[in-house]
Write an enzyme that holds these catalytic residues in place. Sequence first.
Site, PDB file in Angstrom:
ATOM      1  N   GLN A 100       0.760  -0.967  -0.075  1.00  0.00           N
ATOM      2  CA  GLN A 100      -0.265   0.015   0.073  1.00  0.00           C
ATOM      3  C   GLN A 100       0.836   1.255   0.173  1.00  0.00           C
ATOM      4  O   GLN A 100       1.550   1.617   0.821  1.00  0.00           O
ATOM      5  CB  GLN A 100      -0.870   0.005   1.268  1.00  0.00           C
ATOM      6  CG  GLN A 100      -2.021   1.214   0.850  1.00  0.00           C
ATOM      7  CD  GLN A 100      -2.894   1.297   2.255  1.00  0.00           C
ATOM      8  OE1 GLN A 100      -2.406   1.763   3.318  1.00  0.00           O
ATOM      9  NE2 GLN A 100      -4.169   1.415   2.104  1.00  0.00           N
ATOM     10  N   TYR A 186      -5.869  10.819   4.135  1.00  0.00           N
ATOM     11  CA  TYR A 186      -4.614  10.985   3.880  1.00  0.00           C
ATOM     12  C   TYR A 186      -4.721  11.852   2.560  1.00  0.00           C
ATOM     13  O   TYR A 186      -5.650  12.329   2.022  1.00  0.00           O
ATOM     14  CB  TYR A 186      -3.767   9.720   3.627  1.00  0.00           C
ATOM     15  CG  TYR A 186      -3.973   9.116   4.933  1.00  0.00           C
ATOM     16  CD1 TYR A 186      -3.253   9.800   6.267  1.00  0.00           C
ATOM     17  CD2 TYR A 186      -4.430   7.919   5.345  1.00  0.00           C
ATOM     18  CE1 TYR A 186      -3.110   9.168   7.543  1.00  0.00           C
ATOM     19  CE2 TYR A 186      -4.421   7.390   6.532  1.00  0.00           C
ATOM     20  CZ  TYR A 186      -3.579   7.941   7.682  1.00  0.00           C
ATOM     21  OH  TYR A 186      -3.973   7.348   8.905  1.00  0.00           O
ATOM     22  N   ARG A 233      -7.567   2.170  -2.898  1.00  0.00           N
ATOM     23  CA  ARG A 233      -8.490   2.125  -1.615  1.00  0.00           C
ATOM     24  C   ARG A 233      -9.212   3.378  -1.364  1.00  0.00           C
ATOM     25  O   ARG A 233      -8.524   4.542  -1.482  1.00  0.00           O
ATOM     26  CB  ARG A 233      -7.942   1.693  -0.262  1.00  0.00           C
ATOM     27  CG  ARG A 233      -8.712   1.277   0.799  1.00  0.00           C
ATOM     28  CD  ARG A 233      -8.113   0.796   1.909  1.00  0.00           C
ATOM     29  NE  ARG A 233      -8.893  -0.112   2.765  1.00  0.00           N
ATOM     30  CZ  ARG A 233      -8.917  -0.193   3.905  1.00  0.00           C
ATOM     31  NH1 ARG A 233      -7.899   0.211   4.781  1.00  0.00           N
ATOM     32  NH2 ARG A 233      -9.770  -1.207   4.784  1.00  0.00           N
ATOM     33  N   GLY A 322     -10.041  -7.028   8.961  1.00  0.00           N
ATOM     34  CA  GLY A 322      -8.908  -6.225   9.528  1.00  0.00           C
ATOM     35  C   GLY A 322      -8.463  -6.711  10.949  1.00  0.00           C
ATOM     36  O   GLY A 322      -7.785  -7.654  10.898  1.00  0.00           O
ATOM     37  N   ARG A 323      -9.176  -6.116  11.922  1.00  0.00           N
ATOM     38  CA  ARG A 323      -8.690  -6.620  13.230  1.00  0.00           C
ATOM     39  C   ARG A 323      -8.782  -8.035  13.568  1.00  0.00           C
ATOM     40  O   ARG A 323      -7.765  -8.438  14.506  1.00  0.00           O
ATOM     41  CB  ARG A 323      -9.663  -5.875  14.313  1.00  0.00           C
ATOM     42  CG  ARG A 323      -9.667  -4.242  14.504  1.00  0.00           C
ATOM     43  CD  ARG A 323     -10.249  -3.657  15.412  1.00  0.00           C
ATOM     44  NE  ARG A 323     -10.436  -2.200  15.209  1.00  0.00           N
ATOM     45  CZ  ARG A 323     -11.380  -1.630  14.575  1.00  0.00           C
ATOM     46  NH1 ARG A 323     -12.239  -2.175  13.977  1.00  0.00           N
ATOM     47  NH2 ARG A 323     -11.152  -0.364  14.509  1.00  0.00           N
TER      48      ARG A 323
END
Length: 365
Positions: A100, A186, A233, A322-323
């Site tokens: 990424q 971002y 993404r 994810g987690r």
Amino acid sequence: MTAALFQPIQLGQHVLKNRIVMPPMTRSRASQPGNTANEMMARYYAQRAGAGLIVAEGTQISPMAQGYAWTPGIYTPAQIDGWKKVTDAVHAEGGVIFAQLWHVGRVTHPDNIGGQQPISSSALKAENVRVFVDNGSDQPGFVEVVTPREMSHDDIKQVIEEYRQAALNAIEAGFDGVELHAANGYLVNQFIDSEANNRTDEYGGSLENRLRFLDEVVAALVSAVGADRVGVRLAPLTTLNGTVDANPVETYTAAAALLNKHHIVYLHIAEVDWDDAPDTPVSFKLALREAFKGILIYAGRYDLEKANQAIDAGLADMIGFGRPFVANPDLPLRLEKGYPLASHDPETLFGGTEKGLTDYPVYSR
């Protein structure tokens, strides 16, 4: 019949063994000085190579692109060599891994970027946003971000070139492809979202103008490594790190249509994932499916049932967890066999050593 999540799928040049994605998760374990990936990170990713696709944690494309202490880069020879350890380890376990590519823009502090003032689409501070800096201990110190300066045309050209070079570096490091981080507030997101961009030139104002930076970065990535090795993404409905759009459905449907013109291999949608967050409207998911013809990945609060439903309904092709991947290195097997899931220790998510990174065991009865 095999459940949808465990069926293989073609992604570019790769036939993936399942439709489970390990999405990018910042863990801040890069070796210092130099922000290089290391053997510890290689073990971590190799343990999780049962995923159909791993997208490695965000990796900054330049010194100015760094938002947090101890995150890895991909712009020096030593960083490329460090990532080779990771990609070799994942490939040895039969995995597929993308890098990424990350530029945080304004979501940083001068302490993380050599004393420089951060850059962004506009000179707008991200309000109530804190990042962590290296305060000389193994516990990060959190500080508030500062007001960035608006990027000049030369800045924009330079950053696009940094993205292009980072993609080439990622392939040299053995990655199977790259994902552009255009989500979560971002830099790319700071151009896209209307309330983070008050420019008056061709990169601001109209929706077409606000999507121009995304368009030019993706064009550079595709020209460097090929459309079948580029994913993007987006986070249409999140307001992370202070980016807000006045009309996200319109904006991100247009972004999906733009990305479709580049024939990128996948579009990765980060959904809002806090506990009481609203679900993404099905009408919006249908609009994204209509606009983008490649592989669609969704991530955010999915369990086995929801994942299979999304794939069966044709809304998604792959699902990111994810987690759950933090404490369950064998997550695909646990999901397939119905084994219980372990919980992660939130105190060890960022920074530190092997503890909380590579020491979670596989399931045993």
